[in-house]
Motif scaffolding. Structure first.
Motif, PDB file in Angstrom:
ATOM      1  N   ARG A   1     -34.755  14.860 -40.007  1.00  0.00           N
ATOM      2  CA  ARG A   1     -34.929  16.278 -40.341  1.00  0.00           C
ATOM      3  C   ARG A   1     -33.796  16.803 -41.226  1.00  0.00           C
ATOM      4  NH1 ARG A   1     -36.194  16.227 -34.709  1.00  0.00           N
ATOM      5  NH2 ARG A   1     -38.394  16.633 -34.358  1.00  0.00           N
ATOM      6  N   ASN A   2     -34.128  17.809 -42.024  1.00  0.00           N
ATOM      7  CA  ASN A   2     -33.119  18.527 -42.828  1.00  0.00           C
ATOM      8  C   ASN A   2     -32.288  17.603 -43.709  1.00  0.00           C
ATOM      9  OD1 ASN A   2     -33.474  20.205 -40.122  1.00  0.00           O
ATOM     10  ND2 ASN A   2     -32.897  21.632 -41.741  1.00  0.00           N
ATOM     11  N   VAL A   3     -32.944  16.680 -44.381  1.00  0.00           N
ATOM     12  CA  VAL A   3     -32.232  15.756 -45.275  1.00  0.00           C
ATOM     13  C   VAL A   3     -32.538  16.129 -46.728  1.00  0.00           C
ATOM     14  CG1 VAL A   3     -32.091  13.352 -46.072  1.00  0.00           C
ATOM     15  CG2 VAL A   3     -32.151  13.852 -43.618  1.00  0.00           C
ATOM     16  N   HIS A   4     -31.496  16.160 -47.546  1.00  0.00           N
ATOM     17  CA  HIS A   4     -31.685  16.405 -48.977  1.00  0.00           C
ATOM     18  C   HIS A   4     -31.431  15.106 -49.735  1.00  0.00           C
ATOM     19  CE1 HIS A   4     -29.844  17.544 -53.012  1.00  0.00           C
ATOM     20  NE2 HIS A   4     -31.132  17.815 -53.131  1.00  0.00           N
ATOM     21  N   ILE A   5     -32.404  14.695 -50.547  1.00  0.00           N
ATOM     22  CA  ILE A   5     -32.231  13.518 -51.400  1.00  0.00           C
ATOM     23  C   ILE A   5     -32.325  13.998 -52.852  1.00  0.00           C
ATOM     24  CG2 ILE A   5     -33.259  11.308 -52.091  1.00  0.00           C
ATOM     25  CD1 ILE A   5     -34.034  11.049 -49.072  1.00  0.00           C
ATOM     26  N   GLY A   6     -31.205  13.913 -53.557  1.00  0.00           N
ATOM     27  CA  GLY A   6     -31.063  14.524 -54.870  1.00  0.00           C
ATOM     28  C   GLY A   6     -31.828  13.827 -55.985  1.00  0.00           C
ATOM     29  N   LYS A   7     -31.768  14.443 -57.167  1.00  0.00           N
ATOM     30  CA  LYS A   7     -32.436  13.916 -58.369  1.00  0.00           C
ATOM     31  C   LYS A   7     -31.884  12.550 -58.727  1.00  0.00           C
ATOM     32  CE  LYS A   7     -33.532  18.252 -60.666  1.00  0.00           C
ATOM     33  NZ  LYS A   7     -33.039  19.211 -61.647  1.00  0.00           N
TER      34      LYS A   7
ATOM     35  N   ALA B   1     -30.657  12.900 -39.285  1.00  0.00           N
ATOM     36  CA  ALA B   1     -30.806  14.315 -39.653  1.00  0.00           C
ATOM     37  C   ALA B   1     -29.571  14.914 -40.332  1.00  0.00           C
ATOM     38  CB  ALA B   1     -31.139  15.115 -38.400  1.00  0.00           C
ATOM     39  N   TYR B   2     -29.817  15.994 -41.063  1.00  0.00           N
ATOM     40  CA  TYR B   2     -28.768  16.845 -41.671  1.00  0.00           C
ATOM     41  C   TYR B   2     -27.879  16.091 -42.650  1.00  0.00           C
ATOM     42  CZ  TYR B   2     -30.266  19.606 -37.689  1.00  0.00           C
ATOM     43  OH  TYR B   2     -31.040  20.273 -36.775  1.00  0.00           O
ATOM     44  N   ASN B   3     -28.462  15.202 -43.435  1.00  0.00           N
ATOM     45  CA  ASN B   3     -27.676  14.456 -44.421  1.00  0.00           C
ATOM     46  C   ASN B   3     -27.938  14.962 -45.831  1.00  0.00           C
ATOM     47  OD1 ASN B   3     -25.997  12.312 -43.280  1.00  0.00           O
ATOM     48  ND2 ASN B   3     -27.884  11.602 -42.341  1.00  0.00           N
ATOM     49  N   ASN B   4     -26.929  14.812 -46.660  1.00  0.00           N
ATOM     50  CA  ASN B   4     -27.079  15.144 -48.071  1.00  0.00           C
ATOM     51  C   ASN B   4     -26.794  13.901 -48.905  1.00  0.00           C
ATOM     52  OD1 ASN B   4     -27.309  16.673 -50.495  1.00  0.00           O
ATOM     53  ND2 ASN B   4     -25.077  16.702 -50.627  1.00  0.00           N
ATOM     54  N   ILE B   5     -27.819  13.416 -49.593  1.00  0.00           N
ATOM     55  CA  ILE B   5     -27.673  12.278 -50.508  1.00  0.00           C
ATOM     56  C   ILE B   5     -27.722  12.881 -51.921  1.00  0.00           C
ATOM     57  CG2 ILE B   5     -28.546   9.996 -51.139  1.00  0.00           C
ATOM     58  CD1 ILE B   5     -27.963  10.269 -48.091  1.00  0.00           C
ATOM     59  N   ALA B   6     -26.600  12.931 -52.569  1.00  0.00           N
ATOM     60  CA  ALA B   6     -26.484  13.668 -53.837  1.00  0.00           C
ATOM     61  C   ALA B   6     -27.212  12.972 -54.987  1.00  0.00           C
ATOM     62  CB  ALA B   6     -25.009  13.871 -54.175  1.00  0.00           C
ATOM     63  N   ASP B   7     -27.296  13.675 -56.122  1.00  0.00           N
ATOM     64  CA  ASP B   7     -27.964  13.157 -57.324  1.00  0.00           C
ATOM     65  C   ASP B   7     -27.404  11.790 -57.717  1.00  0.00           C
ATOM     66  OD1 ASP B   7     -29.014  15.657 -57.208  1.00  0.00           O
ATOM     67  OD2 ASP B   7     -28.286  16.354 -59.151  1.00  0.00           O
ATOM     68  N   GLY B   8     -28.308  10.851 -58.037  1.00  0.00           N
ATOM     69  CA  GLY B   8     -27.892   9.570 -58.600  1.00  0.00           C
ATOM     70  C   GLY B   8     -27.321   8.552 -57.628  1.00  0.00           C
ATOM     71  N   VAL B   9     -27.295   8.862 -56.331  1.00  0.00           N
ATOM     72  CA  VAL B   9     -26.742   7.923 -55.335  1.00  0.00           C
ATOM     73  C   VAL B   9     -27.799   6.857 -55.005  1.00  0.00           C
ATOM     74  CG1 VAL B   9     -25.963   7.694 -52.925  1.00  0.00           C
ATOM     75  CG2 VAL B   9     -25.126   9.589 -54.328  1.00  0.00           C
ATOM     76  N   TYR B  10     -27.355   5.589 -54.844  1.00  0.00           N
ATOM     77  CA  TYR B  10     -28.270   4.486 -54.531  1.00  0.00           C
ATOM     78  C   TYR B  10     -27.927   3.947 -53.140  1.00  0.00           C
ATOM     79  CZ  TYR B  10     -30.882   0.120 -54.947  1.00  0.00           C
ATOM     80  OH  TYR B  10     -31.769  -0.909 -54.735  1.00  0.00           O
TER      81      TYR B  10
END
Length: 372
Positions: free
Chosen positions: A312-318, A329-338
């Motif tokens: 839940r509440n996970v952001h997977i960037g561009k 839950a509650y993770n942020n995977i920023a833009d361009g991360v592999y």
């Protein structure tokens, strides 16, 4: 006959250690498929089997389990006479060799002795399987056996199930011994740490353990009792996972991405209950690509997700890619991360490190609250 037995959910032995995840919660509180906790499966099995008195053993870091179980109402247990009780143990430290399930029973012996039922069914909080305990209880009573033990036949005992016990059976399915799996052979009968016995025998084993050793577990006592009591094995069929290492945890989640496996396990006539969290649906942005994955609600998906479980509440960037991974839950995977072959614990923020990859069988692990 279900009201003739009460249930006990057992904690994992103190030598079982799941790297990383275990630092923050007991195995029963581990997230499974992003939606469940591991302990939901044994409690649901008991509820579906008609058991309405269930006691849960807690031997370390109990907060997350207590919060999750709460009043137990979400497990569909008879609300008038049913109850889930917690067995806390406070006489020994979390890593002490004396912090065993038997020790928890001794500290709560008065509660066990007061239970009005004649039988007890004990199931572990760190294994995932489906079992009708009502049928198991009926088989146990009909056979006249002292103790009935559930086991599962596996062919990967060299690589997995290393912290589990192996059951040696004679031709009549009598249990001759219970010993730790040393990884010496592929095919083994793995004990599912699930037992049916009379309350009288259960209390007797608890009291006898004081004379044997303060470090003994219930499995140790049953292993010793094989010489004196009639202990019989019943083979379990169907899906089975023992969460005793990070490899086991990763593999059990990943196996459920196979559609046939999950459809066979999750059936409407045998529901698995959990504490639900209301949240908005996950939003998929233009350019997002998701294949063969389980995505929980309240997420923001802008990148690519393949063969993964996203909490839940996970952001997977561009431009971010998540492959063959479990993101809690509650993770942020920023833009361009592999990210590939990894387990990302809660509340992590991955933006400066552009690659998190494991090339071995064991997944990479990112700690809770980590900023990478």
């Amino acid at each position: 006959m279900a009201n003739r037995a009460f249930g006990v959910i057992n904690s994992a032995a103190n030598y079982i250690r799941v790297e990383g995840l275990h630092d923050y919660r007991p195995i029963g509180a581990f997230s499974f498929l992003g939606r469940f906790r591991v302990i939901d499966f044994p409690i649901s099995n008991m509820s579906n089997s008609g058991f309405d008195r269930i006691q849960v053993c807690l031997n370390s870091r109990p907060r997350s389990i207590v919060e999750h179980i709460g009043s137990g109402r979400h497990y569909n247990i008879n609300s008038k006479r049913g109850a889930i009780q917690m067995f806390f143990t406070q006489n020994n430290g979390a890593s002490s060799i004396y912090n065993t399930d038997i020790n928890a029973y001794i500290e709560n012996l008065e509660q066990i002795e007061r239970m009005p039922q004649d039988y007890v069914v004990i199931a572990p909080s760190y294994m995932i399987y489906k079992q009708n305990f009502q049928e198991l209880l009926d088989q146990h009573v009909a056979s006249g056996t002292d103790i009935t033990l559930l086991y599962h036949k596996v062919d990967q005992a060299k690589e997995f199930y290393r912290a589990c016990n192996v059951v040696t059976l004679n031709r009549q399915k009598g249990v001759e011994s219970l010993e730790r799996n040393m990884g010496t052979a592929k095919e083994k009968n793995i004990s599912m740490d699930t037992y049916v016995m009379s309350k009288e025998i259960f209390i007797d084993l608890i009291k006898k353990s004081r004379k044997e050793s303060s470090a003994y577990s219930l499995a140790d006592m049953i292993g010793l009792a094989c010489n004196e009591l009639d202990v019989r094995g019943i083979q379990h069929k169907g899906y089975f996972a023992a969460i005793t290492s990070l490899d086991d945890y990763y593999r059990a989640n990943m196996e459920m991405l196979d559609f046939a496996t999950s459809m066979e396990f999750f059936k409407s006539d045998w529901p698995f209950y959990t504490k639900t969290t209301d949240a908005c649906p996950t939003q998929y942005f233009h350019g997002a690509k998701v294949t063969n994955s389980l995505i929980c609600n309240a997420g923001l998906i802008e990148g690519t997700v393949e063969n993964s479980i996203i909490g839940r509440n996970v952001h997977i960037g561009k431009g971010a890619v998540v492959r063959n991974s479990i993101v809690l839950a509650y993770n942020n995977i920023a833009d361009g991360v592999y990210i590939e072959n990894a387990v990302i614990d809660k509340w992590a923020d991955i933006k400066h490190v552009k690659k998190v990859v494991s090339n071995s069988v064991t997944p990479a692990y990112v700690k809770r609250n980590d900023r990478l």
